[in-house]
Scaffold this motif. Structure first.
Motif, PDB file in Angstrom:
ATOM      1  N   THR A  10       4.776  16.288  -2.576  1.00  0.00           N
ATOM      2  CA  THR A  10       5.231  14.900  -2.477  1.00  0.00           C
ATOM      3  C   THR A  10       5.502  14.520  -1.030  1.00  0.00           C
ATOM      4  OG1 THR A  10       6.183  14.999  -4.680  1.00  0.00           O
ATOM      5  CG2 THR A  10       6.995  13.267  -3.237  1.00  0.00           C
ATOM      6  N   ALA A  11       6.188  15.388  -0.300  1.00  0.00           N
ATOM      7  CA  ALA A  11       6.524  15.088   1.092  1.00  0.00           C
ATOM      8  C   ALA A  11       5.276  15.018   1.969  1.00  0.00           C
ATOM      9  CB  ALA A  11       7.491  16.139   1.636  1.00  0.00           C
ATOM     10  N   LEU A  12       4.252  15.771   1.639  1.00  0.00           N
ATOM     11  CA  LEU A  12       3.010  15.698   2.402  1.00  0.00           C
ATOM     12  C   LEU A  12       2.281  14.378   2.165  1.00  0.00           C
ATOM     13  CD1 LEU A  12       1.553  19.300   1.961  1.00  0.00           C
ATOM     14  CD2 LEU A  12       2.404  18.267   4.078  1.00  0.00           C
ATOM     15  N   ILE A  13       2.411  13.824   0.974  1.00  0.00           N
ATOM     16  CA  ILE A  13       1.668  12.606   0.638  1.00  0.00           C
ATOM     17  C   ILE A  13       2.382  11.348   1.109  1.00  0.00           C
ATOM     18  CG2 ILE A  13       0.794  11.219  -1.284  1.00  0.00           C
ATOM     19  CD1 ILE A  13       0.217  13.865  -2.737  1.00  0.00           C
ATOM     20  N   VAL A  14       3.704  11.276   0.899  1.00  0.00           N
ATOM     21  CA  VAL A  14       4.421  10.051   1.278  1.00  0.00           C
ATOM     22  C   VAL A  14       4.509   9.940   2.797  1.00  0.00           C
ATOM     23  CG1 VAL A  14       5.746   9.998  -0.858  1.00  0.00           C
ATOM     24  CG2 VAL A  14       6.738  11.062   1.145  1.00  0.00           C
ATOM     25  N   LYS A  15       4.660   8.699   3.264  1.00  0.00           N
ATOM     26  CA  LYS A  15       4.652   8.484   4.707  1.00  0.00           C
ATOM     27  C   LYS A  15       6.060   8.546   5.306  1.00  0.00           C
ATOM     28  CE  LYS A  15       2.251   5.702   8.059  1.00  0.00           C
ATOM     29  NZ  LYS A  15       1.270   4.644   8.252  1.00  0.00           N
ATOM     30  N   TYR A  16       7.011   7.936   4.660  1.00  0.00           N
ATOM     31  CA  TYR A  16       8.385   7.895   5.157  1.00  0.00           C
ATOM     32  C   TYR A  16       9.326   8.474   4.104  1.00  0.00           C
ATOM     33  CZ  TYR A  16       6.203   4.509   8.248  1.00  0.00           C
ATOM     34  OH  TYR A  16       5.362   3.901   9.143  1.00  0.00           O
ATOM     35  N   ALA A  17      10.520   8.860   4.521  1.00  0.00           N
ATOM     36  CA  ALA A  17      11.575   9.379   3.635  1.00  0.00           C
ATOM     37  C   ALA A  17      11.075  10.554   2.806  1.00  0.00           C
ATOM     38  CB  ALA A  17      12.123   8.274   2.740  1.00  0.00           C
ATOM     39  N   LYS A  18      10.500  11.522   3.481  1.00  0.00           N
ATOM     40  CA  LYS A  18       9.887  12.669   2.827  1.00  0.00           C
ATOM     41  C   LYS A  18      10.897  13.470   2.007  1.00  0.00           C
ATOM     42  CE  LYS A  18       6.291  13.036   6.294  1.00  0.00           C
ATOM     43  NZ  LYS A  18       5.210  12.561   5.448  1.00  0.00           N
ATOM     44  N   MET A  42       0.822  -1.197   0.000  1.00  0.00           N
ATOM     45  CA  MET A  42       0.000   0.000   0.000  1.00  0.00           C
ATOM     46  C   MET A  42       0.865   1.259   0.000  1.00  0.00           C
ATOM     47  SD  MET A  42      -3.095   0.638  -0.197  1.00  0.00           S
ATOM     48  CE  MET A  42      -4.138   2.022  -0.124  1.00  0.00           C
ATOM     49  N   ASN A  43       2.003   1.226   0.720  1.00  0.00           N
ATOM     50  CA  ASN A  43       2.892   2.389   0.735  1.00  0.00           C
ATOM     51  C   ASN A  43       3.473   2.668  -0.649  1.00  0.00           C
ATOM     52  OD1 ASN A  43       2.650   3.334   3.315  1.00  0.00           O
ATOM     53  ND2 ASN A  43       4.346   2.116   4.111  1.00  0.00           N
ATOM     54  N   PHE A  44       3.673   1.603  -1.452  1.00  0.00           N
ATOM     55  CA  PHE A  44       4.209   1.788  -2.797  1.00  0.00           C
ATOM     56  C   PHE A  44       3.287   2.673  -3.631  1.00  0.00           C
ATOM     57  CE2 PHE A  44       4.205   0.430  -7.259  1.00  0.00           C
ATOM     58  CZ  PHE A  44       5.497   0.784  -7.597  1.00  0.00           C
ATOM     59  N   PHE A  45       1.987   2.387  -3.581  1.00  0.00           N
ATOM     60  CA  PHE A  45       1.037   3.178  -4.366  1.00  0.00           C
ATOM     61  C   PHE A  45       0.897   4.589  -3.816  1.00  0.00           C
ATOM     62  CE2 PHE A  45      -0.410  -1.198  -5.264  1.00  0.00           C
ATOM     63  CZ  PHE A  45      -0.162  -1.185  -6.630  1.00  0.00           C
ATOM     64  N   ARG A  46       0.996   4.725  -2.501  1.00  0.00           N
ATOM     65  CA  ARG A  46       0.946   6.057  -1.895  1.00  0.00           C
ATOM     66  C   ARG A  46       2.160   6.881  -2.324  1.00  0.00           C
ATOM     67  NH1 ARG A  46       0.015   7.267   4.511  1.00  0.00           N
ATOM     68  NH2 ARG A  46       0.193   9.514   4.372  1.00  0.00           N
ATOM     69  N   ASN A  47       3.333   6.257  -2.310  1.00  0.00           N
ATOM     70  CA  ASN A  47       4.553   6.949  -2.734  1.00  0.00           C
ATOM     71  C   ASN A  47       4.515   7.279  -4.227  1.00  0.00           C
ATOM     72  OD1 ASN A  47       5.380   6.586  -0.113  1.00  0.00           O
ATOM     73  ND2 ASN A  47       6.775   4.913  -0.585  1.00  0.00           N
ATOM     74  N   LEU A  48       4.037   6.343  -5.028  1.00  0.00           N
ATOM     75  CA  LEU A  48       3.919   6.577  -6.460  1.00  0.00           C
ATOM     76  C   LEU A  48       2.946   7.725  -6.732  1.00  0.00           C
ATOM     77  CD1 LEU A  48       4.875   5.417  -9.196  1.00  0.00           C
ATOM     78  CD2 LEU A  48       2.802   4.034  -9.195  1.00  0.00           C
ATOM     79  N   PHE A  49       1.834   7.745  -6.021  1.00  0.00           N
ATOM     80  CA  PHE A  49       0.857   8.819  -6.159  1.00  0.00           C
ATOM     81  C   PHE A  49       1.471  10.155  -5.737  1.00  0.00           C
ATOM     82  CE2 PHE A  49      -2.646  11.352  -4.289  1.00  0.00           C
ATOM     83  CZ  PHE A  49      -3.371  11.577  -5.456  1.00  0.00           C
ATOM     84  N   GLY A  50       2.245  10.146  -4.658  1.00  0.00           N
ATOM     85  CA  GLY A  50       2.903  11.362  -4.183  1.00  0.00           C
ATOM     86  C   GLY A  50       3.892  11.915  -5.194  1.00  0.00           C
ATOM     87  N   VAL A  51       4.689  11.048  -5.785  1.00  0.00           N
ATOM     88  CA  VAL A  51       5.659  11.477  -6.798  1.00  0.00           C
ATOM     89  C   VAL A  51       4.926  11.995  -8.033  1.00  0.00           C
ATOM     90  CG1 VAL A  51       7.451  10.654  -8.378  1.00  0.00           C
ATOM     91  CG2 VAL A  51       7.524  10.010  -5.972  1.00  0.00           C
ATOM     92  N   PHE A  52       3.876  11.307  -8.438  1.00  0.00           N
ATOM     93  CA  PHE A  52       3.100  11.751  -9.598  1.00  0.00           C
ATOM     94  C   PHE A  52       2.485  13.127  -9.347  1.00  0.00           C
ATOM     95  CE2 PHE A  52      -0.925  11.963 -11.933  1.00  0.00           C
ATOM     96  CZ  PHE A  52      -0.433  11.900 -13.233  1.00  0.00           C
ATOM     97  N   CYS A  53       1.903  13.321  -8.160  1.00  0.00           N
ATOM     98  CA  CYS A  53       1.299  14.624  -7.835  1.00  0.00           C
ATOM     99  C   CYS A  53       2.360  15.723  -7.787  1.00  0.00           C
ATOM    100  CB  CYS A  53       0.564  14.554  -6.496  1.00  0.00           C
ATOM    101  SG  CYS A  53      -0.966  13.637  -6.578  1.00  0.00           S
TER     102      CYS A  53
END
Length: 153
Positions: free
Chosen positions: A75-83, A1-12
């Motif tokens: 991106t940093a607001l969306i991802v959970k770790y390693a902002k 689930m974190n993978f899709f959240r991180n991918l979404f964060g990078v895309f945004c």
């Protein structure tokens, strides 16, 4: 689930950075003279017309820095770790795109070619660092608040 959240964060983050850069260069109406939205068809013509106009490339650098900063924040607001790392990834991807632009269309001045390295990484790092500092302050305030409630009991 974190993978899709991180991918979404990078895309945004990339979407926001690209939008800010695109809107930024449209500030001066004399730079963008075409009406239809076809940026890749007209980009070479635009670069040839403004290659001796330093204001265009200075604006491109300014809005590039602003774009990757805000994109890094998003991106940093969306991802959970390693902002900060993901915010720097935004800068790296945008630098890669800018380097492709320079390779494909060789009409950029030398100061722009050098300055993109000095703009994209530091400004994306600043964007991620802003969010990290805000989160750290929030954690400290919550810990202090929790400690005060524990002392009252």
């Amino acid at each position: 689930m974190n993978f899709f959240r991180n991918l979404f964060g990078v895309f945004c983050g990339l979407l926001v950075a690209g939008l800010i850069i695109s809107l930024g260069i449209r500030i001066n109406p004399s730079w963008i003279t075409y009406k239809e939205f076809a940026p890749f068809e007209h980009w070479k013509q635009l670069l040839v017309e403004v290659q001796h106009e330093g204001a265009f490339f200075a604006a491109l650098l300014f809005f590039g820095g602003l774009g990757v900063s805000i994109g890094g924040v998003i991106t940093a607001l969306i991802v959970k770790y390693a902002k900060v790392a993901y915010a720097i990834l935004i800068g790296f991807i945008m630098l890669f795109i800018a380097m492709l632009d320079i390779i494909i269309y060789p009409y950029h001045p030398t100061f722009y070619k050098i300055s993109i390295f000095l703009v994209f990484f530091p400004f994306s790092w600043i964007g991620g660092k802003i969010v990290e500092v805000i989160y750290e302050r929030k954690k400290k305030m919550e810990a202090k608040k929790h400690q005060n409630t524990q002392n009252k009991i």
